[in-house]
Design a protein around this motif. Sequence first.
Motif: not given
Length: 483
Positions: A405-414
Amino acid sequence: MAACAAAFGLQQAATQDASTLDVGRLLHTYRLRHAGYEGQGIRVGVISDGASNYADLVAQSALPSDVTFVGRDPSRGDEGDWMLQIVHQIAPQARLGFCPGGSPQDTDECARQLVSAFHADVVVDDTNPQPVFDFPSPKAIAFAEIAEAHPDVLFFTGAGNNGGGYYQGTWSPVPLVVNGTRYLAQDFGRSLGGASDPYETVTLPADPAATVMLGTSAHPTSESGDCSAENPEVTLALLDARDDVLASTTGRCPLLQLQYRRAPSPFGPRAPAFRRPPLPSRPFPFAFSPEKLRIVVLMPVGSSLGGFNLKLVAILGGQGTSPIPLGYHTDGAAGNSATTQHLIAVAAVDPNSGWHDRYLYEAFANSGPQCLDYQRNISGGWTRLPGPECMRQPAFVVPDRDPVLVGTPKGDEYRPFQGDSAAGPAAAGVAALLLSARMPASRIVPLLKQSAIPQSNAPGWNAHYGYGLLDADAAAVAARLRA
């Protein structure tokens, strides 16, 4: 500095759906897990750049809430978050500790704190420092001392993502004219059994700001006083496609450092740094796009060296450090952080290439053996060994690209986690399973070597794959554990 080539996003098109890839399954952990061995009572310490998203990951049940943090501020990066997740996926009952490393000194101190304060049974790191040339890295020296003081602790590390930027060959001279002067040049092609070629090649990438470091037969501290008197003086020169000299330096252990930028500075170009220019050169150009350059190693006509062993390393320093692939690269990476028998180096293989438990190694992963040319002497200095001391590193391979699970500008996603930074914690998780099944620490590495799945047709250790793919259940069976 974390060594992982964590190409999130860039590699997604080439990887499996994150929901279908299970590295634990690929490492054959099912029987151990089914028998109830999930790392209970085992402590795994992780060292990486930071764990800045830890609170958010706990809220999403991706990590447990009882991770122990030691050392300095852990909010300076998030690769530790990903490593912790991989250990937790494979050994969910193991107690986790984290310490933010980075420099060799910070990483060494982290290892000490995780062992002494957290009481870690397993320590894994991905803080491979900038590759060095002929000697143990500071990290390798310190970890060897820590491991000798704590023989029941297992230390895992990434093999390093430096493959391809390392050349080694015996001196094989060929006549070459540079700037109208005759020299004897290293014949890179013939030294490796191929056609004659006095030029090693390197392509500088288009990078906003970078440092290119080239070194031959370098010495432990990059100080001229420590360079072995046994080395002959050679000239290391960088040429453009027209054979014009861009920069050069001469010495027994020459180190050439060049700085370039994508856009001109208002203060004018920064001159390349070198000790003394033995050849006329023109100003080093700004790099607006990738540029293919040539490297030559020169000696005066009439030089006779016998069996002199020449090493050449090309490194790009900028946002992280990485090798610059050489045309005549050889296996191994001199002075990598894994160059010690006390560290268990793990290299990455591509899970998408698998067929019946066989995989292709990731191109960036360091191969072996890892060799040293120097050892510390009683006075604390360095002494050249009579011949290279080589170790069978990497020891094992593990599939990378595990979804985390990675934090991205659009929210967390795998997203898939790529590189030896992903392979190392998976191996640490396997060790935690075996320790929880009451396998003595002293038996784990020998049994993992015995039970590893070969990745090539030749038996035994392999330069790219070590002893093979980890097989947790087979190791348990070999130990006659009730798994």
